[in-house]
Design an enzyme around this catalytic site. Structure first.
Site, PDB file in Angstrom:
ATOM      1  N   GLU A  39       0.837  -1.199   0.000  1.00  0.00           N
ATOM      2  CA  GLU A  39       0.000   0.000   0.000  1.00  0.00           C
ATOM      3  C   GLU A  39       0.870   1.246   0.000  1.00  0.00           C
ATOM      4  O   GLU A  39       1.822   1.344   0.787  1.00  0.00           O
ATOM      5  CB  GLU A  39      -0.884   0.037   1.245  1.00  0.00           C
ATOM      6  CG  GLU A  39      -1.788  -1.163   1.421  1.00  0.00           C
ATOM      7  CD  GLU A  39      -2.399  -1.220   2.802  1.00  0.00           C
ATOM      8  OE1 GLU A  39      -3.563  -1.628   2.904  1.00  0.00           O
ATOM      9  OE2 GLU A  39      -1.714  -0.870   3.791  1.00  0.00           O
ATOM     10  N   CYS A  40       0.563   2.189  -0.841  1.00  0.00           N
ATOM     11  CA  CYS A  40       1.171   3.516  -0.851  1.00  0.00           C
ATOM     12  C   CYS A  40       2.698   3.411  -0.816  1.00  0.00           C
ATOM     13  O   CYS A  40       3.312   3.015  -1.801  1.00  0.00           O
ATOM     14  CB  CYS A  40       0.622   4.343   0.309  1.00  0.00           C
ATOM     15  SG  CYS A  40       0.787   6.130   0.074  1.00  0.00           S
ATOM     16  N   GLY A  41       3.342   3.756   0.306  1.00  0.00           N
ATOM     17  CA  GLY A  41       4.790   3.664   0.374  1.00  0.00           C
ATOM     18  C   GLY A  41       5.310   2.277   0.082  1.00  0.00           C
ATOM     19  O   GLY A  41       6.389   2.111  -0.500  1.00  0.00           O
ATOM     20  N   MET A  86       3.882   0.162  -1.991  1.00  0.00           N
ATOM     21  CA  MET A  86       3.796   0.037  -3.449  1.00  0.00           C
ATOM     22  C   MET A  86       4.973   0.745  -4.115  1.00  0.00           C
ATOM     23  O   MET A  86       5.570   0.239  -5.077  1.00  0.00           O
ATOM     24  CB  MET A  86       2.474   0.623  -3.940  1.00  0.00           C
ATOM     25  CG  MET A  86       2.276   0.617  -5.449  1.00  0.00           C
ATOM     26  SD  MET A  86       2.995   2.062  -6.305  1.00  0.00           S
ATOM     27  CE  MET A  86       2.018   3.397  -5.613  1.00  0.00           C
ATOM     28  N   GLY A 113      -1.141  -0.695  -4.638  1.00  0.00           N
ATOM     29  CA  GLY A 113      -1.635   0.578  -5.139  1.00  0.00           C
ATOM     30  C   GLY A 113      -1.436   1.658  -4.097  1.00  0.00           C
ATOM     31  O   GLY A 113      -0.925   1.409  -2.998  1.00  0.00           O
TER      32      GLY A 113
END
Length: 433
Positions: free
Chosen positions: A318-320, A322, A412
């Site tokens: 997730e986020c970082g 990804m 993502g």
């Protein structure tokens, strides 16, 4: 009966976080078991709560969490405590769509009173109109009292007391301005720069609050019937080996997500910054955090990156997390730092732009809710192949976005919430048919 309440404010910046932390520490020092909660998806305030109370803070989010699940989570933790305190988000009535997901909606749903923190530094008797409006605007909540913050002098407070009395709102006390207990903001939000110094700030805030606010009176105004016993269906323990990245670079997790993962098997933690090897695992989870602050260290751990490239199990990022799976992360100066290269994408901090909001993602027949909050951007828009994925915001409007979904990777910018839907996560990750 137990004290249970939500701390809110008319707007952000009124001091509700500082007052929440001061209350948590002051009540904890009195020998009470204090359970902190945070309204909304924020990761950072709960870290501060946990430090102040000595008990892990829990997110309550009416958008991401179905009502029965939200009730169960609140009741489970509140029953174990002497006092339950929820810190609100933004202004009292500010939600994703009107009041949806707001602090007021959560207080009404849980039937707990609200303590309003009012920034009074540039206000006197006009506080009467403000409090009257907040008391009567939405009958679904009970305003248990007001704390006036940033009060200039005792004479100023006497005017505010009169205003509250005329509005029919109990006054629980006031706090004079104390610059040394203001909590600085940094990066995405509040930031703990060092636990020792931060503990001292919280202690000072607790002393300041105890000097000006009658805690016993506050607790008496917020008594509510004890939460009902939560009905929990015991989960059959799984046999998966799950490894979760957790260090200064990756640490944005929800407690209930981790609890749900623990139903699938044994959890261990590792640091992509310092680990000499990737732990044996059927599932790797890379949560969000601050990888952009540790790019030299992450890029220098080439042994771990190479092992990750050879890993054949399932990956959730997730986020970082990804960003770490991508080919490069480009820093603010335009320098690219090589990462794992499992995703054909590069992300950049060079042209920062805030992306913020709730998200609902449809992956086949599975639906997940969560949120985005990031400044980094894709260097180029990735080309996505595979099953169609639809993304919506809180108003059910289509949102342009990218979710990587392959037979073994789900990644993502969205921070997922699966505390109520671990079975759906298993299906999306191909862990069950």
């Amino acid at each position: 009966m137990k004290p249970q309440f939500l701390i809110a404010a008319p707007h952000s910046g009124a001091g509700k976080t500082t007052i929440t932390l001061a209350l948590l520490r002051a009540l904890q020092r009195s020998g009470r078991r204090v359970q902190p909660f945070k309204c909304g998806p924020d990761y950072l305030d709960p870290k501060h709560h946990t430090l102040a109370a000595g008990r892990e803070s829990v997110n309550l989010d009416a958008f991401m969490m179905p009502e029965p699940h939200l009730f169960e989570v609140y009741q489970r933790y509140a029953r174990q405590a002497d006092v339950s305190i929820i810190e609100g988000v933004m202004g009292l009535f500010d939600g994703a769509h009107k009041m949806e997901g707001s602090s007021a909606a959560l207080a009404a749903l849980l039937d707990i009173p609200v303590i309003l923190v009012v920034d009074a530094q540039a206000m006197a008797y006009s506080a009467a109109a403000l409090l009257y409006g907040y008391r009567h605007f939405f009958p679904g909540i009970k305003l248990a009292g007001v704390i006036f913050n940033f009060v200039n002098a005792p004479s100023h407070y006497r005017i505010l007391e009169e205003a509250a009395a005329d509005a029919g709102v109990p006054v629980l006390g006031y706090l004079p301005e104390r610059p040394d207990i203001r909590i600085s903001s940094r990066h995405l939000g509040l930031h703990i720069s060092g636990e020792t110094d931060y503990n001292a700030v919280i202690d000072t805030a607790a002393d300041h609050l105890s000097e000006h606010i009658d805690l016993e009176l506050l607790l008496q105004h917020t008594l509510r019937p004890e939460p009902a016993a939560a009905v929990i269906t015991p989960a059959s323990p799984g046999r998966l080996q799950i490894a979760i990245a957790r260090d200064e670079a990756f640490n944005f997790t929800y407690r209930e997500n981790i609890a749900a993962l623990s139903q699938l098997g044994d959890i261990r933690y590792f640091s992509p910054l310092t680990a000499a090897s990737l732990p044996p695992a059927d599932l790797l989870y890379f949560p969000g955090g601050y990888p952009e602050l540790y790019l030299p260290q992450l890029a220098a751990n080439t042994t771990l990156l190479q092992q990750l490239r050879q890993y054949e199990g399932r990956i959730l990022a997730e986020c970082g997390g990804m960003m770490y799976l991508g080919e490069n992360i480009i820093d603010e100066n335009g320098q690219p730092w090589p990462m794992a290269g499992l995703l054909k994408v590069s992300t950049s901090m060079q042209h920062k732009a805030l992306t913020l909001g709730y998200r609902e993602i449809h992956i086949g027949n599975e639906v997940f809710r969560g949120h985005e909050f990031h400044y980094s951007q894709y260097e180029t828009v990735p080309e996505i192949t595979g099953p169609a994925i639809r993304i919506f915001n809180a108003r059910q409007e289509t949102v342009a976005g990218v979710v990587f979904h392959t037979p073994r990777i789900l990644a993502g910018y969205m921070h997922f919430y699966w505390g109520d839907n671990i079975e759906g996560l298993q299906r999306v990750l191909g862990l069950v048919s």
